[in-house]
Design a protein around this motif. Structure first.
Motif, PDB file in Angstrom:
ATOM      1  N   SER A 189      -8.748  16.149  -5.889  1.00 57.85           N
ATOM      2  CA  SER A 189      -9.747  15.674  -4.928  1.00 57.85           C
ATOM      3  C   SER A 189      -9.136  15.098  -3.657  1.00 57.85           C
ATOM      4  O   SER A 189      -9.549  15.439  -2.543  1.00 57.85           O
ATOM      5  N   LEU A 190      -8.154  14.230  -3.802  1.00 62.43           N
ATOM      6  CA  LEU A 190      -7.593  13.570  -2.623  1.00 62.43           C
ATOM      7  C   LEU A 190      -6.950  14.583  -1.679  1.00 62.43           C
ATOM      8  O   LEU A 190      -7.154  14.525  -0.454  1.00 62.43           O
ATOM      9  N   GLU A 191      -6.187  15.499  -2.231  1.00 62.20           N
ATOM     10  CA  GLU A 191      -5.520  16.491  -1.393  1.00 62.20           C
ATOM     11  C   GLU A 191      -6.544  17.440  -0.754  1.00 62.20           C
ATOM     12  O   GLU A 191      -6.397  17.819   0.418  1.00 62.20           O
ATOM     13  N   LYS A 192      -7.571  17.801  -1.489  1.00 63.55           N
ATOM     14  CA  LYS A 192      -8.592  18.694  -0.944  1.00 63.55           C
ATOM     15  C   LYS A 192      -9.369  18.016   0.181  1.00 63.55           C
ATOM     16  O   LYS A 192      -9.711  18.659   1.188  1.00 63.55           O
ATOM     17  N   ILE A 193      -9.639  16.741   0.055  1.00 67.15           N
ATOM     18  CA  ILE A 193     -10.317  16.004   1.123  1.00 67.15           C
ATOM     19  C   ILE A 193      -9.435  15.954   2.365  1.00 67.15           C
ATOM     20  O   ILE A 193      -9.916  16.116   3.495  1.00 67.15           O
ATOM     21  N   ARG A 194      -8.152  15.753   2.149  1.00 65.03           N
ATOM     22  CA  ARG A 194      -7.221  15.755   3.292  1.00 65.03           C
ATOM     23  C   ARG A 194      -7.210  17.112   3.985  1.00 65.03           C
ATOM     24  O   ARG A 194      -7.241  17.199   5.225  1.00 65.03           O
ATOM     25  N   GLU A 195      -7.138  18.187   3.217  1.00 63.97           N
ATOM     26  CA  GLU A 195      -7.138  19.534   3.792  1.00 63.97           C
ATOM     27  C   GLU A 195      -8.423  19.799   4.571  1.00 63.97           C
ATOM     28  O   GLU A 195      -8.398  20.394   5.652  1.00 63.97           O
ATOM     29  N   TYR A 196      -9.545  19.379   4.010  1.00 69.10           N
ATOM     30  CA  TYR A 196     -10.829  19.567   4.685  1.00 69.10           C
ATOM     31  C   TYR A 196     -10.846  18.832   6.028  1.00 69.10           C
ATOM     32  O   TYR A 196     -11.271  19.393   7.048  1.00 69.10           O
ATOM     33  N   CYS A 197     -10.386  17.600   6.030  1.00 69.77           N
ATOM     34  CA  CYS A 197     -10.399  16.812   7.266  1.00 69.77           C
ATOM     35  C   CYS A 197      -9.486  17.417   8.334  1.00 69.77           C
ATOM     36  O   CYS A 197      -9.775  17.331   9.533  1.00 69.77           O
ATOM     37  N   GLN A 198      -8.422  18.046   7.909  1.00 69.57           N
ATOM     38  CA  GLN A 198      -7.506  18.699   8.851  1.00 69.57           C
ATOM     39  C   GLN A 198      -8.075  20.011   9.393  1.00 69.57           C
ATOM     40  O   GLN A 198      -7.542  20.568  10.365  1.00 69.57           O
ATOM     41  N   GLY A 199      -9.138  20.498   8.772  1.00 73.25           N
ATOM     42  CA  GLY A 199      -9.707  21.780   9.177  1.00 73.25           C
ATOM     43  C   GLY A 199      -9.067  22.952   8.480  1.00 73.25           C
ATOM     44  O   GLY A 199      -9.253  24.104   8.896  1.00 73.25           O
ATOM     45  N   ASN A 200      -8.323  22.700   7.401  1.00 71.39           N
ATOM     46  CA  ASN A 200      -7.602  23.756   6.685  1.00 71.39           C
ATOM     47  C   ASN A 200      -8.314  24.230   5.419  1.00 71.39           C
ATOM     48  O   ASN A 200      -7.786  25.077   4.694  1.00 71.39           O
ATOM     49  N   LEU A 201      -9.477  23.675   5.134  1.00 71.36           N
ATOM     50  CA  LEU A 201     -10.220  24.058   3.940  1.00 71.36           C
ATOM     51  C   LEU A 201     -11.691  24.201   4.294  1.00 71.36           C
ATOM     52  O   LEU A 201     -12.364  23.224   4.600  1.00 71.36           O
ATOM     53  N   LYS A 202     -12.162  25.417   4.254  1.00 68.40           N
ATOM     54  CA  LYS A 202     -13.545  25.715   4.623  1.00 68.40           C
ATOM     55  C   LYS A 202     -14.458  25.522   3.414  1.00 68.40           C
ATOM     56  O   LYS A 202     -14.098  25.872   2.297  1.00 68.40           O
ATOM     57  N   THR A 203     -15.627  24.947   3.661  1.00 68.83           N
ATOM     58  CA  THR A 203     -16.615  24.804   2.602  1.00 68.83           C
ATOM     59  C   THR A 203     -17.863  25.605   2.955  1.00 68.83           C
ATOM     60  O   THR A 203     -18.221  25.724   4.129  1.00 68.83           O
ATOM     61  N   GLU A 204     -18.495  26.169   1.936  1.00 70.07           N
ATOM     62  CA  GLU A 204     -19.659  27.017   2.153  1.00 70.07           C
ATOM     63  C   GLU A 204     -20.889  26.427   1.477  1.00 70.07           C
ATOM     64  O   GLU A 204     -20.784  25.687   0.502  1.00 70.07           O
ATOM     65  N   SER A 205     -22.050  26.803   2.012  1.00 68.43           N
ATOM     66  CA  SER A 205     -23.309  26.298   1.474  1.00 68.43           C
ATOM     67  C   SER A 205     -24.448  27.190   1.941  1.00 68.43           C
ATOM     68  O   SER A 205     -24.384  27.746   3.044  1.00 68.43           O
ATOM     69  N   PRO A 206     -25.505  27.325   1.145  1.00 67.72           N
ATOM     70  CA  PRO A 206     -26.681  28.061   1.616  1.00 67.72           C
ATOM     71  C   PRO A 206     -27.503  27.280   2.631  1.00 67.72           C
ATOM     72  O   PRO A 206     -28.448  27.820   3.205  1.00 67.72           O
ATOM     73  N   PHE A 207     -27.120  26.036   2.901  1.00 67.57           N
ATOM     74  CA  PHE A 207     -27.930  25.169   3.750  1.00 67.57           C
ATOM     75  C   PHE A 207     -27.337  24.924   5.140  1.00 67.57           C
ATOM     76  O   PHE A 207     -27.949  24.264   5.965  1.00 67.57           O
ATOM     77  N   PHE A 208     -26.147  25.434   5.402  1.00 68.28           N
ATOM     78  CA  PHE A 208     -25.549  25.248   6.729  1.00 68.28           C
ATOM     79  C   PHE A 208     -24.420  26.258   6.934  1.00 68.28           C
ATOM     80  O   PHE A 208     -23.954  26.888   5.984  1.00 68.28           O
TER      81      PHE A 208
END
Length: 344
Positions: free
Chosen positions: A49-68
């Motif tokens: 979790s911690l590393e994934k949150i860091r990657e997301y904040c850096q813009g290196n981990l894209k997240t997908e959703s049907p709502f946005f």
């Protein structure tokens, strides 16, 4: 919205659930309200979790959703990490960005449960951030862009309103209502979800006074929490702590409303045998704590009759048959025994 609007501190609890948390965060950073801060409290996660949150904040981990649609243009997000023991001891003002979104990440050393995990985030917000309202938000949600404005507008309209919540939909069935608040049936010890599984056809489009709103999202005035002390009772650990805080809010003389113009979509919890056993233990235990704390004597006696004639056996049968778990009755009975023995 503008910079004169009340300040809202949003607290999200993460425990081994980074995929849900990132989707929730991405939806939050798209809302059309300016004055808010986001705090993620990690409850001692053992996954990445911690590393994934860091990657997301850096813009290196894209997240997908049907709502946005994922937005790379608001990255990087300024991540401010704090260990639990450093909160209150470390000056954070120099680490706050005025040019990009901020995310405060509080790293707990263990799982403190839903109640104390959120309490840690609340204490941090009250002591370190400009805060008029506290929002507790489940990490397994996606939020509408017009999330905060309607909630704040309703709360600001009357000093007697201490807490508000949104219209909550099912994530998998986006037009199906999950809840628009709860009513309490004290004679049975039941928390009844209003509108549950109904198709939204505008039947709940009015701002409504309710007994409780879901801990999935509750917006609370700062003054309410200051009068309470600890907002969520750690005695519960899991389940009923949000209902408990609603009852205490009303006992302080405040009212609670659901605001249907504010909308979120909430995922249904996983139903593994282990999760079912955990739920069986805490729900059977905590309903006794809740009723002992707040029900009248005649209500408690009526609840006992209902529980032991019907509710207990229904819970055992449901878990045994539905989850095909022949040992499901053990945590339910253990929770019942401990709940009966609990004293104020």
């Amino acid at each position: 919205m503008n910079n004169n609007d009340p300040q809202v501190s949003i607290i999200i609890l993460n425990w081994n659930g980074w995929e849900d948390t990132l989707e929730c965060l991405e939806s939050l950073y798209a809302i059309d309200y300016e004055n808010y801060n986001v705090i993620v409290v990690d409850n001692g996660s053992q996954d990445d979790s911690l590393e994934k949150i860091r990657e997301y904040c850096q813009g290196n981990l894209k997240t997908e959703s049907p709502f946005f649609k994922y937005n790379l243009h608001n990255k990087p997000i300024n991540l401010i990490e704090l260990d639990k023991d450093d909160v209150g001891k470390t000056e954070i003002s120099a680490r706050v960005s005025t040019k990009s979104p901020n995310l405060y990440l509080l790293k707990n050393d263990k799982n403190y449960g839903f109640a104390d995990g959120n309490n840690i985030g609340i204490d941090f917000a009250l002591n370190n951030l400009p805060t008029d309202y506290l929002m507790l938000l489940n990490n397994d949600t996606a939020v509408d862009t017009d999330l905060i404005g309607p909630l704040v507008k309703t709360a600001e309209s009357d000093p007697k309103i201490g807490m508000v919540g949104p219209k909550i939909y099912s994530y998998d069935r986006p037009s199906e209502i999950q809840t628009v608040g709860f009513s309490i049936k004290w004679s049975r010890g039941e928390i009844v979800s209003i509108g549950h599984t109904e198709k939204d056809e505008g039947q709940y489009d009015k701002v409504t006074n309710v007994d409780c709103v879901s801990g999935c999202l509750m917006l609370i005035k700062k003054e309410v929490i200051q009068k309470m002390g600890k907002f969520l009772d750690h005695e519960y650990f899991l389940y009923y702590e949000d209902m408990d805080s609603c009852v205490r809010t009303r006992k302080l003389g405040y009212e609670i409303y659901v605001v249907p113009d504010s909308r979120i979509w909430h995922k249904t919890s996983s139903t593994s045998k282990k999760a079912a056993q955990t739920a069986g233990y805490y729900t059977s235990r905590n309903v006794f704590i809740f009723m002992k704390k707040y029900s009248q004597k005649n209500q408690y006696r009526s609840f006992l009759v209902y529980f032991f004639i019907y509710k207990l056996w229904y819970s055992i049968g449901l878990n045994t048959v539905y989850y095909r778990d022949l040992k499901a009755f053990i945590p339910i009975l253990r929770g019942t025994r401990e709940g009966l023995a609990w004293k104020k």
